[in-house]
Write a protein that holds these residues in place. Structure first.
Motif, PDB file in Angstrom:
ATOM      1  N   THR A   1       0.805  -1.195  -0.015  1.00 30.38           N
ATOM      2  CA  THR A   1       0.131   0.048   0.046  1.00 30.38           C
ATOM      3  C   THR A   1       0.742   1.235  -0.061  1.00 30.38           C
ATOM      4  OG1 THR A   1      -0.136   0.152   2.302  1.00 30.38           O
ATOM      5  CG2 THR A   1      -1.777  -1.192   1.292  1.00 30.38           C
TER       6      THR A   1
ATOM      7  N   PHE B   1      -0.106   4.086  -2.340  1.00 30.28           N
ATOM      8  CA  PHE B   1      -1.460   4.749  -2.349  1.00 30.28           C
ATOM      9  C   PHE B   1      -1.386   6.462  -1.789  1.00 30.28           C
ATOM     10  CE2 PHE B   1      -3.675   0.750  -0.783  1.00 30.28           C
ATOM     11  CZ  PHE B   1      -3.645   0.410  -2.112  1.00 30.28           C
TER      12      PHE B   1
ATOM     13  N   LEU C   1      -8.244  10.074  -1.540  1.00 28.28           N
ATOM     14  CA  LEU C   1      -8.861   9.079  -2.583  1.00 28.28           C
ATOM     15  C   LEU C   1     -10.494   8.874  -2.147  1.00 28.28           C
ATOM     16  CD1 LEU C   1      -6.222   6.224  -2.221  1.00 28.28           C
ATOM     17  CD2 LEU C   1      -6.622   7.680  -4.276  1.00 28.28           C
TER      18      LEU C   1
ATOM     19  N   ASP D   1      -7.091  -2.148   1.419  1.00 23.26           N
ATOM     20  CA  ASP D   1      -6.149  -2.389   0.288  1.00 23.26           C
ATOM     21  C   ASP D   1      -7.529  -2.717  -1.082  1.00 23.26           C
ATOM     22  OD1 ASP D   1      -4.841  -3.050  -2.167  1.00 23.26           O
ATOM     23  OD2 ASP D   1      -3.442  -4.652  -0.949  1.00 23.26           O
TER      24      ASP D   1
ATOM     25  N   THR E   1      -3.728   0.464  -8.934  1.00 24.98           N
ATOM     26  CA  THR E   1      -3.959   0.372  -7.430  1.00 24.98           C
ATOM     27  C   THR E   1      -4.410   1.344  -6.680  1.00 24.98           C
ATOM     28  OG1 THR E   1      -1.730   1.013  -6.961  1.00 24.98           O
ATOM     29  CG2 THR E   1      -2.109  -1.375  -7.201  1.00 24.98           C
ATOM     30  N   ASN E   2      -4.162   2.739  -7.108  1.00 24.16           N
ATOM     31  CA  ASN E   2      -5.044   4.032  -6.508  1.00 24.16           C
ATOM     32  C   ASN E   2      -6.476   3.838  -6.765  1.00 24.16           C
ATOM     33  OD1 ASN E   2      -3.137   6.007  -4.696  1.00 24.16           O
ATOM     34  ND2 ASN E   2      -1.741   5.236  -6.408  1.00 24.16           N
TER      35      ASN E   2
ATOM     36  N   GLN F   1      -8.341   1.495  -4.962  1.00 21.84           N
ATOM     37  CA  GLN F   1      -8.289   1.805  -3.704  1.00 21.84           C
ATOM     38  C   GLN F   1      -9.390   2.887  -3.501  1.00 21.84           C
ATOM     39  OE1 GLN F   1      -7.466   0.620  -0.887  1.00 21.84           O
ATOM     40  NE2 GLN F   1      -6.702   2.068   0.694  1.00 21.84           N
TER      41      GLN F   1
END
Length: 519
Positions: free
Chosen positions: A45, A48, A54, A394, A439-440, A443
């Motif tokens: 993570t 992130f 986010l 996650d 991944t961001n 998330q």
């Protein structure tokens, strides 16, 4: 005026709502404010962006999508468009998987190699791997299912593509779950825009998730909780009132033999239905329905257990029953502070020092209680916070966090699609060019779904929502009590999406009423 029985039922439903809000709200609180502390697989993570950023961007995206979903719903896309979207998702998943799939190295090759050996009659390999299934017999049902797929691929002449054939099966299940989710959303909310939004969130979190390329229980069990919810939501539409209960019981038991967490959804159904009976009372007709449903549940459970037992026995794969690791082992492991509640090899070695299940369970519980005493109340709270971050912080569900994950790479194909997709999904020591973006994004969507799902506690009470609240409460408590793993939540993502839609509808209704009052 309400009677004591109805007041008791209302009180229990309110208590459930607040328990759910406390558990899921507490989980999101930990993700927002305590992500700086150490927890298992935190290294996944580090790329992130701040959680608050986010979440804010994600909520803006969800509300914008809801607005455009309403516009799209007004254009009147019907069932044909939905079936086309499902078929398109399936073919895109298969194509994408063909570009970036690889053979990961943890429990996955053990299960798949064993299934292949059974399908091809390779008895020598089975004798070498007997120890694994003696310790973890819960994977035997998955081996039996995979052996059927390997045998089918072999019969079709797909000898070199047998592993990829199972990936294709998982792509099919994944795309069909999206179709089923839309049906459930439309049934619950009577809204095309909500169905479109729910499907979009599903695509973001599940449809484009690379977990579909890992032939294991996480993707194979995906349909079970959603199918259980779908049957419960549509139970009154069935001509034979006992049939939904038979099917839900069968899904619970078979799903349990594939992935134990699946059973939580069926238990949630039983509790939600008990609350409904308590509130509405029992009449002669309802007693008859209750008796029929109860008998169907008993038959479904007994029949499914027998089916699983016969299926496993048909493989002629003997295991040492006294070598099995039970719930006490995973409870003990979940209290290990060195790995912060995640997998620990030394705990496996410790459990292997016992020669019988009874002795092992006793030894596991003794060590578990010692760990609880050593931590104390404050230590347990800190440990729970670390496990919560492992489970919830996650949105990729710990993609790349198992064993030697990115190990068996295939040769890259000479096309831009392969380069792009590997750049999106390949992490590890040298992550792909677009890996941080994906991944961001995952998330961001996940945190937004969690936030809206918390708001669902304020939505008017109904048995279907109660079932989903209970599922999340049960799953979260399961992960806090036993071994912590983010991918264990992947199977329940459709349930979280349904609850997020409940939360969104509540916000929408409140805003509409406020506007009407101002006018």
């Amino acid at each position: 005026m309400k009677g004591s029985r109805e007041r008791a039922a209302d009180g229990l439903q309110k208590a459930l709502g607040w328990l759910y809000g406390l558990i899921l709200g507490g989980s999101l609180f930990v993700c927002l404010f305590l992500s700086h502390i150490n927890f298992s697989r935190k290294y996944l993570t580090t790329q992130f962006l701040p959680a608050f950023m986010l979440l804010a961007i994600g909520l803006l995206l969800v509300f914008s999508l809801h607005r455009y979903s309403s516009i799209l719903a007004g254009l009147g896309p019907g069932k044909r468009a939905l079936f086309i979207a499902t078929a398109l998702l399936f073919f895109l998943q298969v194509f994408a998987a063909s570009q970036y799939w690889f053979r990961t190295a943890w429990d996955v090759p053990t299960v798949n190699n064993t299934a292949s050996a059974i399908a091809h009659g390779e008895g020598e390999y089975l004798s070498k791997i007997r120890w694994y299934f003696s310790e973890f017999p819960n994977n035997l049902m998955l081996v039996w299912i995979f052996s059927l797929f390997y045998r089918a691929a072999h019969i079709m002449g797909l000898h070199e593509q047998e592993y990829f054939f199972i990936i294709c099966i998982q792509c099919l299940l994944n795309s069909l779950c999206g179709l089923l989710l839309v049906q459930v959303v439309h049934r619950l909310f009577k809204s095309r825009s909500m169905a479109i939004l729910g499907y979009t969130l599903y695509i973001f979190l599940v449809g484009i998730s690379p977990w579909v390329t890992v032939p294991y229980s996480d993707s194979m069990a995906l349909p079970f909780p959603l199918a259980t919810a779908a049957i419960y939501v549509n139970r009154e539409r069935c001509r034979y009132r006992w049939l939904p209960w038979l099917c839900m019981a069968a899904l619970g038991v078979i799903g349990y033999r594939i992935k134990p967490q699946v059973l939580i959804a069926f238990i949630a159904v039983l509790i939600a239905e008990a609350l409904r009976w308590l509130k509405n009372g029992l009449t002669k007709e309802s007693l008859q329905r209750l008796a029929a449903g109860g008998c169907a549940v008993i038959v479904g459970i007994a029949g499914s257990f027998m089916f699983c037992k016969l299926a496993i026995r048909s493989m002629n794969f003997p295991v040492d029953r006294e070598g099995a690791f039970g719930a006490a082992h995973f409870f003990m492991m979940g209290l290990n502070t060195e790995t912060m509640g995640a997998y620990n090899g030394d705990d496996n070695l410790y459990s292997n020092t016992f020669s019988s299940v009874k002795e092992r369970n006793r030894g596991n519980m003794k060590l578990a209680l010692e760990r609880i005493r050593e931590m104390g109340p404050i230590g347990l709270m800190k440990h729970g916070a670390r496990k919560t971050l492992t489970n919830y912080y996650d949105g990729t569900f710990a993609w790349g966090g198992e064993g030697y994950f990115f190990s068996g790479m295939n040769e890259p194909k000479a096309n831009p699609f392969c380069e792009f997709l590997r750049g999106v999904y390949y992490g590890g020591e040298e992550p792909g060019k677009y890996y941080p973006l994906w991944t961001n994004f995952a998330q961001m969507v996940w945190l937004s779904v969690l936030f809206l799902a918390i708001i669902a506690m304020f939505h008017p009470k109904n048995p279907e929502k109660d079932m989903m609240l209970l599922s999340v409460v049960g799953l979260t408590l399961f992960e806090l009590l036993f071994e912590a793993r983010a991918r264990y939540l992947f199977t329940y993502v459709p349930i979280y999406i349904l609850l997020a839609l409940y939360g969104l509808q509540f916000i929408k209704t409140k805003l509409e009423r406020k506007t009407e009052n101002e006018v």
